[in-house]
Motif scaffolding. Structure first.
Motif, PDB file in Angstrom:
ATOM      1  N   SER A 225       0.842  -1.212   0.000  1.00  0.00           N
ATOM      2  CA  SER A 225       0.000   0.000   0.000  1.00  0.00           C
ATOM      3  C   SER A 225       0.870   1.253   0.000  1.00  0.00           C
ATOM      4  CB  SER A 225      -0.953   0.003   1.206  1.00  0.00           C
ATOM      5  OG  SER A 225      -1.740  -1.150   1.231  1.00  0.00           O
ATOM      6  N   LEU A 226       1.886   1.254  -0.852  1.00  0.00           N
ATOM      7  CA  LEU A 226       2.891   2.313  -0.868  1.00  0.00           C
ATOM      8  C   LEU A 226       2.375   3.538  -1.605  1.00  0.00           C
ATOM      9  CD1 LEU A 226       5.609  -0.222  -1.907  1.00  0.00           C
ATOM     10  CD2 LEU A 226       5.575   0.896   0.312  1.00  0.00           C
ATOM     11  N   LYS A 227       2.365   4.664  -0.917  1.00  0.00           N
ATOM     12  CA  LYS A 227       1.898   5.899  -1.519  1.00  0.00           C
ATOM     13  C   LYS A 227       2.788   7.043  -1.064  1.00  0.00           C
ATOM     14  CE  LYS A 227      -2.069   9.029  -1.731  1.00  0.00           C
ATOM     15  NZ  LYS A 227      -3.440   9.316  -1.195  1.00  0.00           N
ATOM     16  N   ALA A 228       3.426   7.704  -2.040  1.00  0.00           N
ATOM     17  CA  ALA A 228       4.339   8.801  -1.728  1.00  0.00           C
ATOM     18  C   ALA A 228       3.650  10.139  -1.937  1.00  0.00           C
ATOM     19  CB  ALA A 228       5.578   8.730  -2.604  1.00  0.00           C
ATOM     20  N   THR A 229       3.877  11.036  -1.012  1.00  0.00           N
ATOM     21  CA  THR A 229       3.378  12.404  -1.153  1.00  0.00           C
ATOM     22  C   THR A 229       4.522  13.371  -0.903  1.00  0.00           C
ATOM     23  OG1 THR A 229       2.708  12.444   1.185  1.00  0.00           O
ATOM     24  CG2 THR A 229       1.037  11.821  -0.428  1.00  0.00           C
ATOM     25  N   LYS A 230       4.409  14.523  -1.516  1.00  0.00           N
ATOM     26  CA  LYS A 230       5.414  15.557  -1.302  1.00  0.00           C
ATOM     27  C   LYS A 230       5.308  16.031   0.141  1.00  0.00           C
ATOM     28  CE  LYS A 230       8.543  18.283  -3.300  1.00  0.00           C
ATOM     29  NZ  LYS A 230       9.726  17.787  -4.029  1.00  0.00           N
ATOM     30  N   ALA A 231       6.427  15.991   0.865  1.00  0.00           N
ATOM     31  CA  ALA A 231       6.398  16.367   2.272  1.00  0.00           C
ATOM     32  C   ALA A 231       6.150  17.866   2.405  1.00  0.00           C
ATOM     33  CB  ALA A 231       7.710  15.998   2.942  1.00  0.00           C
TER      34      ALA A 231
ATOM     35  N   GLY B 234       7.245  19.845   4.618  1.00  0.00           N
ATOM     36  CA  GLY B 234       8.509  20.501   4.953  1.00  0.00           C
ATOM     37  C   GLY B 234       9.605  19.474   4.870  1.00  0.00           C
ATOM     38  N   GLN B 235      10.760  19.860   4.364  1.00  0.00           N
ATOM     39  CA  GLN B 235      11.829  18.893   4.192  1.00  0.00           C
ATOM     40  C   GLN B 235      12.369  18.437   5.537  1.00  0.00           C
ATOM     41  OE1 GLN B 235      14.889  20.183   1.545  1.00  0.00           O
ATOM     42  NE2 GLN B 235      13.613  20.001  -0.257  1.00  0.00           N
ATOM     43  N   LYS B 236      12.745  17.169   5.593  1.00  0.00           N
ATOM     44  CA  LYS B 236      13.321  16.589   6.792  1.00  0.00           C
ATOM     45  C   LYS B 236      14.681  16.020   6.427  1.00  0.00           C
ATOM     46  CE  LYS B 236      12.479  13.130  10.381  1.00  0.00           C
ATOM     47  NZ  LYS B 236      11.517  12.179  10.957  1.00  0.00           N
ATOM     48  N   GLU B 237      15.743  16.777   6.762  1.00  0.00           N
ATOM     49  CA  GLU B 237      17.101  16.355   6.463  1.00  0.00           C
ATOM     50  C   GLU B 237      17.245  15.972   4.982  1.00  0.00           C
ATOM     51  OE1 GLU B 237      17.806  13.172   9.155  1.00  0.00           O
ATOM     52  OE2 GLU B 237      17.642  14.421  10.936  1.00  0.00           O
ATOM     53  N   SER B 238      16.761  16.858   4.104  1.00  0.00           N
ATOM     54  CA  SER B 238      16.850  16.680   2.648  1.00  0.00           C
ATOM     55  C   SER B 238      15.999  15.520   2.137  1.00  0.00           C
ATOM     56  CB  SER B 238      18.318  16.457   2.212  1.00  0.00           C
ATOM     57  OG  SER B 238      19.097  17.561   2.581  1.00  0.00           O
ATOM     58  N   ARG B 239      15.107  14.987   2.962  1.00  0.00           N
ATOM     59  CA  ARG B 239      14.192  13.936   2.510  1.00  0.00           C
ATOM     60  C   ARG B 239      12.840  14.592   2.251  1.00  0.00           C
ATOM     61  NH1 ARG B 239      14.994   9.561   7.153  1.00  0.00           N
ATOM     62  NH2 ARG B 239      15.479  11.407   8.378  1.00  0.00           N
ATOM     63  N   SER B 240      12.493  14.694   0.982  1.00  0.00           N
ATOM     64  CA  SER B 240      11.362  15.536   0.614  1.00  0.00           C
ATOM     65  C   SER B 240      10.090  14.771   0.275  1.00  0.00           C
ATOM     66  CB  SER B 240      11.750  16.417  -0.581  1.00  0.00           C
ATOM     67  OG  SER B 240      12.282  15.634  -1.627  1.00  0.00           O
ATOM     68  N   TYR B 241      10.115  13.434   0.360  1.00  0.00           N
ATOM     69  CA  TYR B 241       8.910  12.635   0.156  1.00  0.00           C
ATOM     70  C   TYR B 241       8.642  11.807   1.408  1.00  0.00           C
ATOM     71  CZ  TYR B 241       9.165  13.757  -4.802  1.00  0.00           C
ATOM     72  OH  TYR B 241       9.200  14.423  -6.004  1.00  0.00           O
ATOM     73  N   VAL B 242       7.378  11.636   1.701  1.00  0.00           N
ATOM     74  CA  VAL B 242       7.016  10.782   2.822  1.00  0.00           C
ATOM     75  C   VAL B 242       6.030   9.728   2.319  1.00  0.00           C
ATOM     76  CG1 VAL B 242       5.134  12.319   3.560  1.00  0.00           C
ATOM     77  CG2 VAL B 242       6.134  10.706   5.186  1.00  0.00           C
ATOM     78  N   TYR B 243       6.274   8.484   2.709  1.00  0.00           N
ATOM     79  CA  TYR B 243       5.452   7.371   2.258  1.00  0.00           C
ATOM     80  C   TYR B 243       4.435   6.969   3.319  1.00  0.00           C
ATOM     81  CZ  TYR B 243       7.834   6.100  -2.063  1.00  0.00           C
ATOM     82  OH  TYR B 243       8.311   6.086  -3.358  1.00  0.00           O
ATOM     83  N   GLU B 244       3.249   6.678   2.838  1.00  0.00           N
ATOM     84  CA  GLU B 244       2.265   5.959   3.646  1.00  0.00           C
ATOM     85  C   GLU B 244       2.321   4.513   3.195  1.00  0.00           C
ATOM     86  OE1 GLU B 244      -1.591   7.624   3.269  1.00  0.00           O
ATOM     87  OE2 GLU B 244      -0.917   9.682   3.612  1.00  0.00           O
ATOM     88  N   TYR B 245       2.358   3.600   4.150  1.00  0.00           N
ATOM     89  CA  TYR B 245       2.389   2.193   3.771  1.00  0.00           C
ATOM     90  C   TYR B 245       1.852   1.338   4.899  1.00  0.00           C
ATOM     91  CZ  TYR B 245       7.160   2.811   5.791  1.00  0.00           C
ATOM     92  OH  TYR B 245       8.238   3.154   6.562  1.00  0.00           O
ATOM     93  N   ARG B 246       1.661   0.067   4.572  1.00  0.00           N
ATOM     94  CA  ARG B 246       1.153  -0.896   5.540  1.00  0.00           C
ATOM     95  C   ARG B 246       2.206  -1.968   5.761  1.00  0.00           C
ATOM     96  NH1 ARG B 246      -2.779  -5.974   4.956  1.00  0.00           N
ATOM     97  NH2 ARG B 246      -1.355  -6.302   3.209  1.00  0.00           N
ATOM     98  N   ARG B 247       2.398  -2.346   7.005  1.00  0.00           N
ATOM     99  CA  ARG B 247       3.265  -3.480   7.315  1.00  0.00           C
ATOM    100  C   ARG B 247       2.478  -4.759   7.030  1.00  0.00           C
ATOM    101  NH1 ARG B 247       7.712  -4.432  11.031  1.00  0.00           N
ATOM    102  NH2 ARG B 247       7.764  -2.195  11.482  1.00  0.00           N
ATOM    103  N   VAL B 248       2.957  -5.591   6.124  1.00  0.00           N
ATOM    104  CA  VAL B 248       2.233  -6.789   5.709  1.00  0.00           C
ATOM    105  C   VAL B 248       2.199  -7.786   6.871  1.00  0.00           C
ATOM    106  CG1 VAL B 248       2.150  -8.704   4.084  1.00  0.00           C
ATOM    107  CG2 VAL B 248       2.916  -6.442   3.315  1.00  0.00           C
ATOM    108  N   PRO B 249       1.020  -8.116   7.378  1.00  0.00           N
ATOM    109  CA  PRO B 249       0.935  -8.941   8.591  1.00  0.00           C
ATOM    110  C   PRO B 249       1.429 -10.369   8.417  1.00  0.00           C
ATOM    111  CG  PRO B 249      -1.255  -8.575   7.660  1.00  0.00           C
ATOM    112  CD  PRO B 249      -0.313  -7.676   6.907  1.00  0.00           C
ATOM    113  N   GLU B 250       1.436 -10.870   7.180  1.00  0.00           N
ATOM    114  CA  GLU B 250       1.869 -12.249   6.957  1.00  0.00           C
ATOM    115  C   GLU B 250       3.329 -12.481   7.371  1.00  0.00           C
ATOM    116  OE1 GLU B 250      -1.654 -11.725   4.271  1.00  0.00           O
ATOM    117  OE2 GLU B 250       0.026 -10.487   4.978  1.00  0.00           O
ATOM    118  N   PHE B 251       4.109 -11.397   7.448  1.00  0.00           N
ATOM    119  CA  PHE B 251       5.534 -11.537   7.780  1.00  0.00           C
ATOM    120  C   PHE B 251       5.839 -11.186   9.235  1.00  0.00           C
ATOM    121  CE2 PHE B 251       5.453 -11.212   3.216  1.00  0.00           C
ATOM    122  CZ  PHE B 251       6.423 -12.124   2.813  1.00  0.00           C
ATOM    123  N   ALA B 252       4.817 -10.965  10.023  1.00  0.00           N
ATOM    124  CA  ALA B 252       5.018 -10.519  11.408  1.00  0.00           C
ATOM    125  C   ALA B 252       5.898 -11.477  12.205  1.00  0.00           C
ATOM    126  CB  ALA B 252       3.671 -10.335  12.099  1.00  0.00           C
TER     127      ALA B 252
END
Length: 274
Positions: free
Chosen positions: A77-83, A85-103
């Protein structure tokens, strides 16, 4: 074997639709410290580019001093959005889900792989040379107390030990007085500090203070906070130089402390002010 393991848990994973994130020290912080603190997912979500343009991401954390990698998680469920405000030159932030099958494998599965320069690879690129090294019985944590001579922990690890009240650490460190060493490994500013701990709470009580404020009330270390800001202690490491009975007198412990200050030159070129 690796592909068989992955597809047994998630049949839709393929070498072509999956990327591997090989998380290494970024010059500011080590991902293993971040992982042990429970902050890896948030840390990984910030990216300088859209590095996760695929269906799945396998997050691997470098085990320091090895060519081995610990599974932090598998994500979809990877979705990138423009941040905003920049965080240490990292300008994109991802929303994602941790896949439970690998827990069940998170913090346990260790892969062996010699990393090329790139940190983000399609699974197809590294699959032939990435092998399952081991599967820990329990998820990796700071672990049990290793013995006084083997103590060498980061400030983040110390915070985890104190916050979780890890019994083996508290019992051991509370049982002794001692002389300890703080190593500041900040690039270009490597310095040492020698201190001692006495009293009924032993070394544990003294280190609890460091876990909470980073400086323990020491003048030169407090000056680092004023100059560097709140993250001033992120490259600190804590170890033990000498142990003693808790009933050792304060004057005798001070003599032991002075001995180590002289040997390590921590008053002349380190963080000791006296």
């Amino acid at each position: 074997m690796l592909m068989q393991l992955l597809t047994a848990l998630m049949p839709s994973i393929t070498p072509q639709n999956t990327k591997v994130h090989l998380a290494q020290h970024n010059g500011e912080e080590h991902p293993m410290d971040v992982y042990l603190a429970g902050d890896f997912d948030e840390w990984q979500s910030w990216q300088s580019q859209k590095n996760f343009e695929c269906e799945y991401v396998i997050g691997l954390v470098e085990i320091p001093g090895t060519k081995k990698w610990l599974l932090a998680g598998v994500y979809d469920s990877l979705k990138a959005t423009k941040a905003p405000g920049q965080k240490e030159s990292r300008s994109y932030v991802y929303e994602y889900r941790r896949v439970p099958e690998f827990a069940e494998l998170e913090g346990r599965l260790v892969l062996a792989y010699t990393k090329p320069r790139a940190n983000y690879l399609f699974l197809a690129t590294c699959l032939k040379s990435m092998v399952v090294s081991s599967i820990y019985e329990k998820p990796l944590t700071v672990g049990t107390f290793p013995g006084f001579k083997e103590v060498d922990i980061s400030h983040i690890e110390l915070q985890i030990i104190v916050e979780q009240g890890l019994e083996s650490w508290q019992t051991a460190l509370s049982s002794i007085a001692g002389v300890y060493l703080i190593s500041d490994n900040t690039e270009g500013e490597q310095q040492l500090y020698v201190g001692s701990a006495t009293g009924m709470g032993g070394l544990w009580d003294r280190w609890v203070t460091y876990s909470k404020n980073g400086h323990g009330g020491n003048v030169r270390i407090s000056d680092l906070k004023k100059r560097r800001g709140e993250d001033f202690a992120q490259h600190f490491r804590f170890s033990i130089l000498e142990i003693a009975d808790k009933h050792t007198g304060k004057e005798e412990m001070q003599q032991k402390e002075m001995h180590w200050k002289r040997r390590l030159l921590t008053r002349d070129s380190g963080l000791n002010g006296n």
